[in-house]
Design an enzyme around this catalytic site. Structure first.
Site, PDB file in Angstrom:
ATOM      1  N   ARG A   1       0.871  -1.133   0.016  1.00 18.84           N
ATOM      2  CA  ARG A   1      -0.008   0.081  -0.070  1.00 18.84           C
ATOM      3  C   ARG A   1       0.902   1.216  -0.164  1.00 18.84           C
ATOM      4  O   ARG A   1       0.396   2.334  -0.541  1.00 18.84           O
ATOM      5  CB  ARG A   1      -0.934   0.022   1.097  1.00 18.84           C
ATOM      6  CG  ARG A   1      -1.910  -0.982   0.886  1.00 18.84           C
ATOM      7  CD  ARG A   1      -3.041  -0.980   2.070  1.00 18.84           C
ATOM      8  NE  ARG A   1      -4.093  -1.706   1.800  1.00 18.84           N
ATOM      9  CZ  ARG A   1      -4.941  -2.457   2.547  1.00 18.84           C
ATOM     10  NH1 ARG A   1      -4.758  -2.422   3.772  1.00 18.84           N
ATOM     11  NH2 ARG A   1      -5.903  -2.998   2.079  1.00 18.84           N
TER      12      ARG A   1
ATOM     13  N   LYS B   1     -19.081 -15.834   1.604  1.00 16.55           N
ATOM     14  CA  LYS B   1     -20.362 -15.546   1.868  1.00 16.55           C
ATOM     15  C   LYS B   1     -21.095 -14.920   0.722  1.00 16.55           C
ATOM     16  O   LYS B   1     -20.848 -14.035   0.143  1.00 16.55           O
ATOM     17  CB  LYS B   1     -20.384 -14.524   2.713  1.00 16.55           C
ATOM     18  CG  LYS B   1     -20.218 -14.705   4.325  1.00 16.55           C
ATOM     19  CD  LYS B   1     -20.435 -13.572   5.318  1.00 16.55           C
ATOM     20  CE  LYS B   1     -20.525 -14.046   6.655  1.00 16.55           C
ATOM     21  NZ  LYS B   1     -20.741 -12.780   7.478  1.00 16.55           N
TER      22      LYS B   1
ATOM     23  N   GLY C   1      -9.452  -8.444  -1.124  1.00 15.97           N
ATOM     24  CA  GLY C   1      -8.222  -9.000  -0.287  1.00 15.97           C
ATOM     25  C   GLY C   1      -7.708 -10.560  -0.681  1.00 15.97           C
ATOM     26  O   GLY C   1      -6.675 -10.732  -1.047  1.00 15.97           O
TER      27      GLY C   1
ATOM     28  N   GLY D   1     -14.092  -4.072  -0.543  1.00 13.65           N
ATOM     29  CA  GLY D   1     -15.511  -3.377  -0.436  1.00 13.65           C
ATOM     30  C   GLY D   1     -15.489  -2.072  -1.389  1.00 13.65           C
ATOM     31  O   GLY D   1     -16.740  -2.111  -2.051  1.00 13.65           O
TER      32      GLY D   1
HETATM   33  P1  AMP Z   1     -14.554 -13.648   1.226  1.00  9.70           P
HETATM   34  O1  AMP Z   1     -14.203 -12.818   2.519  1.00  9.70           O
HETATM   35  O2  AMP Z   1     -16.077 -13.822   1.321  1.00  9.70           O
HETATM   36  O3  AMP Z   1     -14.105 -13.263  -0.012  1.00  9.70           O
HETATM   37  O4  AMP Z   1     -14.269 -15.024   1.574  1.00  9.70           O
HETATM   38  C1  AMP Z   1     -12.757 -15.413   1.644  1.00  9.70           C
HETATM   39  C2  AMP Z   1     -12.586 -16.734   2.445  1.00  9.70           C
HETATM   40  O5  AMP Z   1     -13.728 -17.737   1.935  1.00  9.70           O
HETATM   41  C3  AMP Z   1     -11.061 -17.218   2.483  1.00  9.70           C
HETATM   42  O6  AMP Z   1     -10.573 -17.101   3.620  1.00  9.70           O
HETATM   43  C4  AMP Z   1     -11.477 -18.761   2.073  1.00  9.70           C
HETATM   44  O7  AMP Z   1     -10.836 -19.799   3.064  1.00  9.70           O
HETATM   45  C5  AMP Z   1     -12.971 -19.016   2.435  1.00  9.70           C
HETATM   46  N1  AMP Z   1     -13.506 -20.064   1.625  1.00  9.70           N
HETATM   47  C6  AMP Z   1     -13.560 -20.275   0.554  1.00  9.70           C
HETATM   48  N2  AMP Z   1     -14.231 -21.553   0.024  1.00  9.70           N
HETATM   49  C7  AMP Z   1     -14.715 -21.811   1.219  1.00  9.70           C
HETATM   50  C8  AMP Z   1     -15.433 -23.279   1.524  1.00  9.70           C
HETATM   51  N3  AMP Z   1     -15.762 -24.169   0.463  1.00  9.70           N
HETATM   52  N4  AMP Z   1     -15.726 -23.261   2.879  1.00  9.70           N
HETATM   53  C9  AMP Z   1     -15.292 -22.410   3.716  1.00  9.70           C
HETATM   54  N5  AMP Z   1     -14.571 -21.192   3.621  1.00  9.70           N
HETATM   55  C10 AMP Z   1     -14.129 -21.253   2.314  1.00  9.70           C
END
Ligand code: AMP
Length: 403
Positions: free
Chosen positions: A31, A202, A358, A381
């Site tokens: 950054r 999510k 990220g 975000g």
């Molecule tokens: P996000 O912040 O929503 O982009 O989520 C990123 C996180 O999602 C990472 O730390 C991944 O380890 C997690 N992730 C990806 N696939 C899976 C899965 N099938 N089950 C649980 N966590 C996951």
């Protein structure tokens, strides 16, 4: 960007929210590096620079006695690295907008750099307080916003402050400009086919983006934990996989909307699952719609890797946000790493690829292919909101748009 900068004191909002280890060493200075072109531009044109940034969320993590945890959140620990990179002494104002800051600003000469202490030491920063913003504004003749990562926040130093500068006294920095130019390549008439890859944990966080993407993408490849909400909504059995039950109806609506608009919204055909959320838990491939009750999906399977890679290799524009599996576990990183490779290969064949958020940035760095994609955004975000079509407060404030 300003050109007439001789003897001007230029207040620059940068994103110096860098990770520090327990001995206050910077563990990743990306950054800071990204902010250098704007800072150097001002210095090389005869101006002086006043840098302001946040670092973490200090008021949410106070010491037991209610004081601020300086060890964790002070920007003073950035001084040595900044001094090395800018090849000059860095002055520091520990009171951000107090008498020390004003006194130092008064004595700034061309080529000087003053760093203000963490703006988030004050609740007024995140509240967007008008008086606090006015005080910050008094520190500079001109204002530059180069903090894309916080452009979606209407905070004092990112947004409200701009009111106190005339349109000709405020502008975007080089990083902000680059971020917008690259996001606009995806948003405005992208070369087709345009494929969006969306992963991560999510669905809830990304519903609006998926909805918006259905309006203008050709393919949407879903991966990661959020796949299972779609699969359950479609009647599959997902065992102990991540699921957001409150989003099931919405998932069905998105699938129907995609079908209506002839957008290929793909769900991984197969899944690599394990009984425990652990790198060492034995991995087994399942049809994604028939996962055993005692197992959870942690990565996309080989058929999904093959299918997604083909789609990516045939694309001209690619947007990637979110890992396809738990890539932090070596044994479940293959899906994410294979997709990184496909994105890099497609880029070498002439496609434009934008990676943001990220975790996808960490994933592409981990794959060693970060120099083989078109652009890696510094926004998480902020990028998602920009791509959803929202006008970000930090951008509106510079452009002087009220809606
Ligand atoms: P996000 O912040 O929503 O982009 O989520 C990123 C996180 O999602 C990472 O730390 C991944 O380890 C997690 N992730 C990806 N696939 C899976 C899965 N099938 N089950 C649980 N966590 C996951």
């Amino acid at each position: 960007m300003f050109q007439d900068l001789a003897n001007k004191k230029v207040l620059i909002r940068v994103d110096f929210n860098v990770p520090l280890d327990s001995s206050q060493n910077i563990t990743d200075d990306t950054r800071i590096l990204k902010a250098l072109p704007t800072i150097l531009h001002v210095l090389h044109h005869g101006g002086s620079v006043i840098l302001m940034s946040h670092l973490g969320r200090p008021l949410k993590k106070l010491n037991d006695d209610g004081s601020i945890d300086i060890q964790k959140f002070s920007l003073r620990y950035l001084i040595p690295r900044l001094s090395e990179l800018l090849e000059r002494k860095i002055q520091f104002a520990s009171d951000t907008i107090g008498p020390i800051a004003f006194d130092k600003v008064l004595n700034l000469k061309a080529g000087d750099v003053l760093l203000l202490e963490n703006t988030r030491f004050f609740a007024e920063e995140t509240n967007g307080n008008l008086d606090f913003s006015a005080k910050l504004a008094q520190l500079g003749d001109l204002y530059i916003n180069d903090a894309f990562g916080t452009a979606h926040r209407a905070h004092a130093s990112t947004t409200i402050i701009a009111k106190f500068f005339k349109p000709e006294e405020r502008c975007f920095g080089y990083l902000m400009e680059k971020e917008m130019v690259n996001a606009n390549k995806v948003l405005n008439s992208p070369d087709r086919p345009f494929t969006a890859i969306l992963g991560g944990a999510k669905v809830g966080d990304k519903i609006q983006l998926i909805d918006k993407l259905i309006d203008f993408a050709n393919n949407i490849l879903i991966g990661g934990g959020m796949s299972y909400t779609f699969i359950k909504a479609m009647g599959g059995t997902i065992g102990n996989s991540l699921v957001e039950d409150e989003q099931l109806d919405l998932a069905l609506e998105l699938l129907a909307k995609a079908k209506d608009q002839n957008v290929d919204l793909l769900i991984p055909e197969d899944t690599l699952a394990a009984k425990e959320f652990s790198n060492n838990s034995e991995a087994k491939i399942f049809d994604s719609f028939k996962i055993d009750n005692d197992s959870m999906g942690l990565d996309i399977g080989p058929k999904a890797i093959e299918k997604y890679s083909q789609v990516i290799l045939n694309s001209q524009t690619i947007l990637w946000n979110g890992p396809l599996g738990v890539f932090e576990f070596d044994n479940f990183s293959k899906g994410t790493m294979s997709i990184a490779k496909a994105v890099a290969d497609a880029t070498q064949k002439g496609a434009f690829s934008l990676i943001g958020g990220g975790d996808s940035v960490s994933a592409i760095n981990q794959s060693g292919l970060s120099d083989q994609v078109s652009f890696i955004s510094t926004g998480g975000g902020a990028l998602l909101e920009y791509l959803e079509g929202k006008k970000l407060p930090g951008i509106k404030a510079i452009e002087n748009q009220d809606d």
